[in-house]
Design an enzyme around this catalytic site. Structure first.
Site, PDB file in Angstrom:
ATOM      1  N   HIS A  54       0.827  -1.192   0.000  1.00  0.00           N
ATOM      2  CA  HIS A  54       0.000   0.000   0.000  1.00  0.00           C
ATOM      3  C   HIS A  54       0.868   1.250   0.000  1.00  0.00           C
ATOM      4  CE1 HIS A  54      -3.796  -2.108   1.835  1.00  0.00           C
ATOM      5  NE2 HIS A  54      -3.381  -2.657   0.712  1.00  0.00           N
ATOM      6  N   GLU A  56       0.917   3.886   1.973  1.00  0.00           N
ATOM      7  CA  GLU A  56       1.468   4.289   3.261  1.00  0.00           C
ATOM      8  C   GLU A  56       2.693   3.457   3.636  1.00  0.00           C
ATOM      9  OE1 GLU A  56      -3.123   4.504   3.832  1.00  0.00           O
ATOM     10  OE2 GLU A  56      -1.669   3.492   2.511  1.00  0.00           O
ATOM     11  N   CYS A  79      -6.275   1.887   5.714  1.00  0.00           N
ATOM     12  CA  CYS A  79      -7.026   0.666   5.995  1.00  0.00           C
ATOM     13  C   CYS A  79      -6.884   0.261   7.462  1.00  0.00           C
ATOM     14  CB  CYS A  79      -6.575  -0.467   5.081  1.00  0.00           C
ATOM     15  SG  CYS A  79      -4.868  -1.008   5.314  1.00  0.00           S
ATOM     16  N   TRP A 174      -6.580   4.150 -40.710  1.00  0.00           N
ATOM     17  CA  TRP A 174      -6.833   4.726 -39.378  1.00  0.00           C
ATOM     18  C   TRP A 174      -7.610   6.030 -39.576  1.00  0.00           C
ATOM     19  CZ3 TRP A 174      -5.789   1.733 -35.361  1.00  0.00           C
ATOM     20  CH2 TRP A 174      -4.827   0.743 -35.510  1.00  0.00           C
ATOM     21  N   GLY A 301     -17.985  -2.032 -30.184  1.00  0.00           N
ATOM     22  CA  GLY A 301     -18.600  -1.192 -31.198  1.00  0.00           C
ATOM     23  C   GLY A 301     -19.930  -0.611 -30.824  1.00  0.00           C
TER      24      GLY A 301
END
Length: 373
Positions: A54, A56, A79, A174, A301
């Site tokens: 984490h 911390e 936590c 493209w 799509g």
């Protein structure tokens, strides 16, 4: 609570650190932490790939003894539960910090204010709300998953000026330039999964990987394919053993098709079907959230884009618009949607607009960024 310019500056740094882990830490949120002692930054950290260590923990390791009597700026409540590692709240207490500034409470039931309460009980000054609006945006995926049982969804569309994604013949490479495609890969990397429909999978035979950025941890590749029609010879299926491939399918997919794609290494997720026989996207996203995904990047799509929009499941619209027109016979970026009054259509708020090479990038957000279901 009022925060001065110094607090906001250090928290802005912590938020920027946390954003480095977006797309890399699920099911954990991507948190940033900065430790400051007498005006000097002595420790920095952000959640590492896979969710641990984490933020911390890393910041404390860098600060060492300098963490004693220091202020800690962290982008989510530390936590308070034992998982694979001890709670960050306990580590902060053991390090002897004097003040913790955080943005918002962690809504995870295993934390939900307990981290802040534990710090206060140890005599540490706790202040919350610093740059909380930005934190809610950065943690929107995690917050949505915990509070509404679905991931944050970004819908990306690369289109011509008149909203087409390909010519009538299906030619699409493209429409936008290389600069837009590079940013598109960067955006993929900031999400836990890249989603397409089966039509796009068949037409383009894509890899859906992040390329050209030196990024090793790839997002999950998601295909919404009600009948499991994806070919085992597709590039997605052939690489499923190396890069995660998940397929959301319906109940009617045959055993033979299930076996063939499972044998390739694909993870099959059976989802409910809508009245039209397509995948119920509300159920599909709920299942993806249950597995742990926080952020999903949908690249189309048209049918899946329409399904997500019609169900109110899109949190962010990302558009790359090119300066060419393909005409009415080109393929529309978004498929048919249920008829409704214009006043009833969901609107998005423009958050960002810029030129990218010869194209325009525009990003739109729904409000609020997350909600309780």
């Amino acid at each position: 609570m009022a925060f001065d310019a110094t607090d906001r500056r250090f928290m802005a740094l912590a938020l920027s650190l946390g954003r480095r882990g977006l797309g890399q830490t699920w099911p954990n949120p991507s948190v940033g932490a900065v430790i400051v002692n007498k005006g000097r930054i002595v420790g920095r950290g952000w959640t590492q790939p896979g969710g641990r260590p984490h933020a911390e923990t890393l910041a404390l390791a860098e600060a060492g003894a300098a963490a004693k009597d220091a202020s800690v700026y962290v982008t989510l409540e530390p936590c308070a539960h034992h998982g694979q590692t001890p709670p960050c709240a306990d580590k902060l207490i053991a390090a002897g910090v004097s003040r913790v500034v955080s943005t918002i409470d962690d809504p995870d039931p295993r934390v939900a204010g307990q981290g802040h309460a534990r710090l206060k009980a140890a005599g540490i000054r706790v202040e919350t709300g610093c740059l909380d609006d930005q934190a809610k945006r950065d943690h929107a995926g995690f917050l949505l998953r915990i509070l509404s049982a679905r991931p944050f969804v970004s819908l990306k569309l690369a289109t011509s000026f008149d909203g087409r994604i390909s010519s009538q013949s299906g030619e699409s490479q493209w429409i936008t330039g290389p600069e837009a495609r590079r940013i598109g890969h960067l955006m993929r990397s900031c999400h836990d999964a890249v989603m397409i429909g089966c039509g796009t999978a068949k037409a383009d035979d894509p890899m859906l990987t992040v390329r050209g950025l030196g990024i090793e941890r790839q997002p999950v590749r998601l295909v919404v394919d009600s009948k499991l029609s994806l070919s085992p010879e597709s590039r997605l299926a052939k690489t499923a053993g190396e890069i995660p491939l998940w397929i959301c399918h319906g109940e009617t997919a045959t055993v033979n098709r299930r076996d063939r794609l499972s044998a390739c290494g694909a993870r099959l997720i059976e989802c409910a079907s809508s009245r039209s026989g397509r995948i119920d996207m509300i159920d599909a996203l709920a299942q993806l959230a249950a597995i742990g995904l926080n952020r999903v990047y949908c690249e189309g799509g048209g049918e899946i884009a329409a399904s997500l929009l019609a169900a109110g499941l899109v949190d962010e619209l990302i558009g790359f618009t090119a300066g060419l027109a393909l005409g009415a016979d080109g393929i529309a970026a978004i498929g048919e949607m249920p008829q409704s009054r214009l006043a009833d259509k969901q609107r998005f708020i423009l958050r960002e607009c810029q030129t990218v090479g010869p194209d325009i990038l525009h990003i739109w957000s729904r409000q609020p960024a997350y909600h309780r279901s």
